[in-house]
Design an enzyme around this catalytic site. Structure first.
Site, PDB file in Angstrom:
ATOM      1  N   LEU A 138       0.844  -1.199   0.000  1.00 13.95           N
ATOM      2  CA  LEU A 138       0.000   0.000   0.000  1.00 13.95           C
ATOM      3  C   LEU A 138       0.883   1.254   0.000  1.00 13.95           C
ATOM      4  O   LEU A 138       0.740   2.125  -0.853  1.00 13.95           O
ATOM      5  CB  LEU A 138      -0.920  -0.006   1.234  1.00 13.95           C
ATOM      6  CG  LEU A 138      -1.889   1.180   1.352  1.00 13.95           C
ATOM      7  CD1 LEU A 138      -2.900   1.189   0.209  1.00 13.95           C
ATOM      8  CD2 LEU A 138      -2.633   1.150   2.693  1.00 13.95           C
ATOM      9  N   ILE A 170       7.759  -2.460   2.701  1.00 16.83           N
ATOM     10  CA  ILE A 170       6.829  -3.590   2.620  1.00 16.83           C
ATOM     11  C   ILE A 170       7.387  -4.794   3.389  1.00 16.83           C
ATOM     12  O   ILE A 170       8.403  -5.391   2.984  1.00 16.83           O
ATOM     13  CB  ILE A 170       6.540  -3.941   1.145  1.00 16.83           C
ATOM     14  CG1 ILE A 170       6.097  -2.691   0.373  1.00 16.83           C
ATOM     15  CG2 ILE A 170       5.521  -5.067   1.056  1.00 16.83           C
ATOM     16  CD1 ILE A 170       4.885  -1.955   0.968  1.00 16.83           C
ATOM     17  N   GLY A 245      -9.955  -1.797   5.092  1.00 14.13           N
ATOM     18  CA  GLY A 245     -10.600  -2.937   5.764  1.00 14.13           C
ATOM     19  C   GLY A 245      -9.568  -3.956   6.230  1.00 14.13           C
ATOM     20  O   GLY A 245      -9.681  -4.529   7.322  1.00 14.13           O
ATOM     21  N   GLU A 371       0.970   0.785  10.052  1.00 13.08           N
ATOM     22  CA  GLU A 371      -0.477   0.537  10.187  1.00 13.08           C
ATOM     23  C   GLU A 371      -1.180   1.777  10.728  1.00 13.08           C
ATOM     24  O   GLU A 371      -2.103   1.670  11.545  1.00 13.08           O
ATOM     25  CB  GLU A 371      -0.736  -0.640  11.125  1.00 13.08           C
ATOM     26  CG  GLU A 371      -0.046  -1.896  10.704  1.00 13.08           C
ATOM     27  CD  GLU A 371      -0.881  -2.728   9.771  1.00 13.08           C
ATOM     28  OE1 GLU A 371      -2.064  -2.397   9.578  1.00 13.08           O
ATOM     29  OE2 GLU A 371      -0.332  -3.689   9.220  1.00 13.08           O
TER      30      GLU A 371
END
Ligand SMILES: Cc1cc2nc3c(=O)[nH]c(=O)nc-3n(C[C@H](O)[C@H](O)[C@H](O)COP(=O)(O)OP(=O)(O)OC[C@H]3O[C@@H](n4cnc5c(N)ncnc54)[C@H](O)[C@@H]3O)c2cc1C
Length: 392
Positions: A138, A170, A245, A371
């Protein structure tokens, strides 16, 4: 490194709220960490290497897809069991927990939730067994906290998609067999694509010189005109809400995982303080050290209660993203503060690899950033309670 004598604190008798299954799952993970992680993890962190030999063990304790249904190879457990597994793994090392979190919540979860039945059958059993390892792309060099600005993109070439762009920071990238990659189509809409190692134009250079999560491999995902088969697009959800999500699920696991790191620091510091003699008595007898230890167990207990209640809400599909943000933010900060205090209780010994505390402390610097950073989670709470967006 010292032998692993860990005893888990449970000041409010939380075990009484757990089912037999929760306790079995938790204890199996705890035993595995003692046997297979604690004896080797310091060496691998010092070498800045991911310990490949633990992949089978992670699969066996159900750390790859704890809540993914058994028909796809997952463990079919509830959210509290998932949380307890993450807690135990991070008690060993946040980097090892990161590998499990990425595999479960950022790779298996989107394939399960947003993928086709063919994709589920093809990928999930191999990911659950650890035969294949996954990564989640992401973050980009110029888009971290603002992933919606991503520039990685794909074009529809008729019989395939052509993917271009780059992802940074990543986890698992250097050894991943597949990557779930978030990219924009020609209309600017975000979709998930499964990119497989070996596809021409796809490379995964490792990021070196980390002082944190050294036992976890981190790297880039680079796409130069990668031909991705159309079957590899996740068909059932698009837009930024799709990767977010996945992050909800991973952040929930981190809220539990951070408790594990904090418990390990507390347990180590308590034992040390009772054994270390200065001025003729154990340092645990001094009020200043008792203040540190008493505040640690108070904060751990509050974090345990927060995670447990969040787990109940998650089991009922009622946990909001904002509630998850609050728990991630609170519990990681709690853990990092405890690591710093615990390190001081060990004096000079606290800076060595003889004990786990300094490694936890450095690891948690990543956990508080990835995160969603500590700041971003506060802004999520702020938005939730005021209805006013302070992001931009
Ligand atoms: C070890 C490690 C592993 C990772 N693994 C993955 C992975 O597997 N997959 C993946 O996609 N990503 C991964 N990440 C990336 C991680 O999610 C990002 O680092 C994180 O989202 C922050 O982005 P950034 O580093 O670009 O910081 P930035 O977004 O540049 O933020 C820098 C600072 O600015 C602050 N800031 C930003 N925006 C605002 C605002 N609106 N208001 C106030 N303050 C703001 C931030 O809080 C932060 O303090 C990983 C990162 C690390 C360190």
């Amino acid at each position: 490194m010292k032998p692993d004598l860990f005893e888990a604190p449970d000041y409010y008798n939380l075990d009484e709220l757990l089912t037999e299954e929760h306790k079995l799952v938790r204890d199996a993970a705890r035993e595995w960490v003692k046997r297979d992680v604690s004896p080797i993890i310091e060496e691998f962190a010092q070498k800045a290497e991911f310990p490949n030999q633990i992949i089978n063990g992670l699969a066996e304790i159900g750390a790859f897809g704890p809540y993914i249904p058994e028909e796809y190879g997952g463990a079919g457990l509830d959210q509290i069991s998932y949380g307890l597994i993450m807690q135990e793994i991070e008690r060993g090392d946040s980097g090892v927990r990161s590998t499990a979190s990425v595999q479960s919540s950022l790779v298996m979860y989107p394939i399960w939730k947003y993928g086709s039945e063919e994709q589920r059958q093809k990928y999930l059993p191999k990911l659950a067994s650890g035969e294949w390892m996954g990564s989640f792309g992401l973050t980009e060099p110029d888009h971290g906290s603002n992933p919606g600005g991503m520039t990685t993109n794909y074009k529809d070439m008729g019989d395939h998609y052509l993917l271009n762009g780059a992802k940074l920071w990543i986890s698992n990238s250097p050894f991943c067999d597949i990557a779930v990659v978030w990219a924009k189509n020609e209309e600017g809409r975000i979709h998930g694509l499964i990119v497989e190692r070996g596809m021409e134009g796809f490379s995964t250079p490792e990021t070196h010189n980390k002082w944190s999560l050294r036992a976890s491999a981190t790297g880039e995902l680079i796409f130069q005109d990668v031909k991705v088969p159309k079957d590899n697009l996740l068909p059932n959800k698009s837009g930024l809400g799709a990767p977010l999500g996945c992050l909800d699920s991973a952040r929930y696991g981190i809220a539990w995982g951070a408790i594990g790191a904090a418990m390990d620091c507390y347990d180590t510091a308590l034992r040390y303080a009772k054994e270390r003699i200065q001025f003729g008595k154990p340092i645990a007898a001094f009020q200043l050290q008792q203040k540190k230890l008493a505040e640690m167990i108070t904060e751990i207990t509050k974090a345990q209660l927060l995670a447990f209640r969040l787990g109940q809400l998650k089991n009922e599909n009622r946990a909001s993203s904002a509630q998850i943000s609050m728990a991630k933010r609170n519990n990681v900060e709690m853990a990092i503060n405890i690591a710093r205090e615990a390190r001081q209780i060990l004096g000079g010994m606290g800076i060595t690899g003889e004990y786990s505390i300094m490694r936890h402390m450095m690891n948690l610097e990543s956990v508080i950033t990835y995160e969603g950073t500590h700041d971003i989670h506060l802004l999520i709470t702020g938005l939730d309670i005021t209805g006013l967006n302070a992001f931009k």
